[in-house]
Design an enzyme around this catalytic site. Sequence first.
Site, PDB file in Angstrom:
ATOM      1  N   HIS A 195       0.919 -16.618  -1.103  1.00 45.96           N
ATOM      2  CA  HIS A 195       1.304 -17.058   0.245  1.00 45.96           C
ATOM      3  C   HIS A 195       1.152 -18.573   0.264  1.00 45.96           C
ATOM      4  O   HIS A 195       0.213 -19.114  -0.337  1.00 45.96           O
ATOM      5  CB  HIS A 195       0.321 -16.511   1.305  1.00 45.96           C
ATOM      6  CG  HIS A 195       0.656 -15.177   1.890  1.00 45.96           C
ATOM      7  ND1 HIS A 195      -0.327 -14.264   2.234  1.00 45.96           N
ATOM      8  CD2 HIS A 195       1.834 -14.601   2.234  1.00 45.96           C
ATOM      9  CE1 HIS A 195       0.244 -13.188   2.761  1.00 45.96           C
ATOM     10  NE2 HIS A 195       1.546 -13.359   2.771  1.00 45.96           N
ATOM     11  N   CYS A 291      -6.173 -17.309   6.448  1.00 43.31           N
ATOM     12  CA  CYS A 291      -5.458 -16.033   6.683  1.00 43.31           C
ATOM     13  C   CYS A 291      -6.091 -15.215   7.782  1.00 43.31           C
ATOM     14  O   CYS A 291      -5.453 -14.325   8.331  1.00 43.31           O
ATOM     15  CB  CYS A 291      -5.493 -15.119   5.471  1.00 43.31           C
ATOM     16  SG  CYS A 291      -5.467 -15.821   3.881  1.00 43.31           S
TER      17      CYS A 291
HETATM   18  N1  ARG Z   1      -4.703  -8.389   1.280  1.00 38.72           N
HETATM   19  C1  ARG Z   1      -3.827  -9.197   2.058  1.00 38.72           C
HETATM   20  C2  ARG Z   1      -2.430  -9.135   1.490  1.00 38.72           C
HETATM   21  O1  ARG Z   1      -2.276  -9.183   0.301  1.00 38.72           O
HETATM   22  C3  ARG Z   1      -4.333 -10.585   2.120  1.00 38.72           C
HETATM   23  C4  ARG Z   1      -3.524 -11.443   3.022  1.00 38.72           C
HETATM   24  C5  ARG Z   1      -3.986 -12.858   3.047  1.00 38.72           C
HETATM   25  N2  ARG Z   1      -3.254 -13.585   3.977  1.00 38.72           N
HETATM   26  C6  ARG Z   1      -2.790 -14.828   3.825  1.00 38.72           C
HETATM   27  N3  ARG Z   1      -2.222 -15.393   4.840  1.00 38.72           N
HETATM   28  N4  ARG Z   1      -2.864 -15.451   2.678  1.00 38.72           N
HETATM   29  O2  ARG Z   1      -1.464  -9.026   2.194  1.00 38.72           O
END
Ligand code: ARG
Length: 298
Positions: A195, A291
């Site tokens: 991300h 996040c």
């Molecule tokens: N386990 C979550 C996923 O993989 C973690 C999300 C983390 N969020 C972020 N904005 N980086 O979707």
Amino acid sequence: MLIQSPEQLAAFDRTGLGRSDPTRRVLLCPPDHFQVADVHNVHMAGQVGAVDPAVARREWLALRATIERIGLGVETLDPAAGLADQVFVANPALLGLDRDGGPLALISRMRYASRQPEVAPLREWAERQGARLIEIPAEVPGTFEGGGDAIWHPDTWLLWGGVGPRTESAVYRHLSNTLDLPIALLNLVDERFYHLDTCLAVIDTQRAAIVRSAFDTAGLALLAAGFEELIPVDEDEARTRLAGNLYCPDRRNVLLPAGAPTTAERLRAAGLTVHEVTTDEFLKSGGSVYCMRQGICW
Ligand code: ARG
């Protein structure tokens, strides 16, 4: 307009939009049902069932207390049973301000089935807040993971858009056309930084912290054109502690994943106040401070 070169970014007039976006409150979701239930990023591999709920709750409460301590209000979503990732409230939408200053919510289309039911509760919350909702029409292909991949340039009608495992450029094209919003696209080239918010953290209109290895040459050139100063996040700390997932809501205070002393020192040298926040249980899921929250500007 989708922006993919420094020349396009330079041609874009950022002034005179009259946009002002201090974060007033922060949206969180308590980790009542948080767990690593299935693997959808490399950080989660080998961690299924490994979250200690009591430790996760303590860490989340400390994050909440830190946000309150720097003077921001906190709103919470009601956590729903079965939504193991709902604590990562950055993803099911991107909240922002419309050009006229009104509340805006860009509604996500999540990549993984297990996270798709997170969208409706956040959409309903935004609707109750009176936000203008932007939905992705069925004919636009691809997924979009909200504040995980789309980051506002502070005080500017400009969005930085990560293109990678979770968000596709077709969605940015649609958002850009619908909102008449310039979106600068950054390819994510390392699966650890899946991300954009794991490798780009904006500080103010002129500064951002970045994990250099997460971007390609074109992306680094675009970032260099977009910011006067790029503070490098330590590469090891970014990999092992998600140090790039830091959060600076007010151009002064930085909430930094704990265990990143080199990055902390660089941020202090840049005049910022660093608050270390332990998020070890959440790192097992590939997430940390940024996040776990969503800034609200209204
Ligand atoms: N386990 C979550 C996923 O993989 C973690 C999300 C983390 N969020 C972020 N904005 N980086 O979707």
